[in-house]
Design a protein around this motif. Structure first.
Motif, short mmCIF file in Angstrom:
data_model
loop_
_atom_site.label_atom_id
_atom_site.label_comp_id
_atom_site.label_asym_id
_atom_site.label_seq_id
_atom_site.Cartn_x
_atom_site.Cartn_y
_atom_site.Cartn_z
N PHE A 23 -19.62 11.61 -8.15
CA PHE A 23 -19.02 10.37 -7.67
C PHE A 23 -18.89 10.32 -6.14
O PHE A 23 -18.99 9.26 -5.54
CB PHE A 23 -17.67 10.10 -8.30
N THR A 24 -18.67 11.44 -5.50
CA THR A 24 -18.48 11.46 -4.05
C THR A 24 -19.78 11.78 -3.30
O THR A 24 -19.77 11.84 -2.07
CB THR A 24 -17.40 12.48 -3.65
N ALA A 25 -20.88 11.95 -4.02
CA ALA A 25 -22.16 12.27 -3.38
C ALA A 25 -22.68 11.09 -2.57
O ALA A 25 -22.49 9.92 -2.94
CB ALA A 25 -23.20 12.68 -4.43
N ALA A 35 -19.94 6.67 -6.64
CA ALA A 35 -18.94 5.85 -7.35
C ALA A 35 -19.02 4.39 -6.91
O ALA A 35 -18.94 3.47 -7.73
CB ALA A 35 -17.54 6.39 -7.11
N GLU A 36 -19.21 4.16 -5.62
CA GLU A 36 -19.31 2.79 -5.11
C GLU A 36 -20.61 2.13 -5.57
O GLU A 36 -20.64 0.93 -5.86
CB GLU A 36 -19.20 2.79 -3.59
N ASP A 66 -14.47 5.02 -20.14
CA ASP A 66 -15.76 4.71 -20.76
C ASP A 66 -16.67 3.96 -19.79
O ASP A 66 -17.41 3.07 -20.19
CB ASP A 66 -15.56 3.93 -22.06
N TRP A 67 -16.63 4.32 -18.53
CA TRP A 67 -17.42 3.64 -17.51
C TRP A 67 -18.91 3.64 -17.84
O TRP A 67 -19.60 2.66 -17.63
CB TRP A 67 -17.18 4.25 -16.12
N HIS A 115 -31.53 0.09 -6.95
CA HIS A 115 -30.29 0.87 -7.07
C HIS A 115 -30.42 1.98 -8.11
O HIS A 115 -29.72 2.99 -8.02
CB HIS A 115 -29.10 -0.04 -7.34
N SER A 116 -31.31 1.83 -9.07
CA SER A 116 -31.59 2.95 -9.99
C SER A 116 -32.20 4.11 -9.21
O SER A 116 -31.86 5.27 -9.44
CB SER A 116 -32.54 2.50 -11.10
N TRP A 117 -33.11 3.78 -8.30
CA TRP A 117 -33.69 4.84 -7.45
C TRP A 117 -32.61 5.48 -6.60
O TRP A 117 -32.55 6.71 -6.49
CB TRP A 117 -34.81 4.26 -6.57
N ASP A 118 -31.74 4.65 -6.00
CA ASP A 118 -30.64 5.19 -5.19
C ASP A 118 -29.82 6.18 -6.01
O ASP A 118 -29.49 7.28 -5.54
CB ASP A 118 -29.70 4.06 -4.74
N LEU A 119 -29.48 5.78 -7.23
CA LEU A 119 -28.67 6.63 -8.10
C LEU A 119 -29.42 7.90 -8.47
O LEU A 119 -28.85 9.00 -8.46
CB LEU A 119 -28.29 5.85 -9.36
#
Length: 192
Positions: A23-25, A35-36, A66-67, A115-119
């Motif tokens: 989450f903090t990566a 997380a953002e 359940d995010w 954003h999938s690539w970003d993730l």
């Protein structure tokens, strides 16, 4: 019309590889941590689902813990919303911008795929982008208006384009057009 399912299913698959210690990566989006980015992905699913239905976005029900399931559900709902021919007709609004339904669909696809690539790169995963999806996004980002001038690149949202060789894979070119370096990788990934 095109099918959102390959893109939304891939995003949902990537969520399985996200751990809470991610989450903090850092992500390729300068202003966001993982997380953002997840929050943004959840919000854009609501906004573009509403745009497909020509309605106002709901805040969506949520419950603690359940995010992952909630976001996977929102991705599936987004894909389903764009199966209706009326979603592609006329104009609609997303994020305060009014645009043709067909344009909105490509913007939604772009948001999910990029954003999938970003993730993926932020969490040490590989993303699969189907060639027709990459071609659709490349056509959108490299489009020119009737005068031959480049269409706005939304640099204030995505950043200025990054030079990528024309011989690079099509999706790498898309990444460059959205202000991303296709070679970006997280400096360090926590392993567990």
């Amino acid at each position: 019309m095109f099918d959102f399912t390959p893109a939304t299913s891939e995003a949902a698959r990537l969520l399985e590889g996200v751990r809470e210690d991610h989450f903090t990566a850092l992500t390729p989006c300068d202003k966001w941590r993982v997380a953002e980015l997840l929050d943004h992905l959840a919000g854009l699913c609501l906004a573009f689902t509403a745009a497909a239905g020509k309605t106002s976005p709901s805040t969506g029900a949520s419950s603690p813990g359940d995010w992952r399931e909630q976001l996977q559900h929102r991705l599936a709902t987004l894909a389903e919303a764009w199966t209706h021919p009326t979603a592609w007709e006329g104009t609609t609004e997303a994020g305060g911008v009014t645009m043709p339904g067909r344009t909105c669909a490509v913007v939604a696809l772009d948001e999910v795929v990029v954003h999938s690539w970003d993730l993926a790169v932020a969490t040490g995963q590989e993303v699969v982008v189907h060639p027709p999806v990459a071609a659709t996004l490349h056509g959108f980002w490299s489009a020119r208006d009737d005068t031959g001038a480049e269409l706005p690149r939304r640099a204030e949202i995505f950043g200025h384009p990054v030079a990528v060789p024309v011989t690079a894979p099509v999706f790498d070119q898309v990444l460059g057009l959205t202000g991303r370096d296709p070679l970006w990788r997280a400096a360090s990934l926590s392993r567990g």
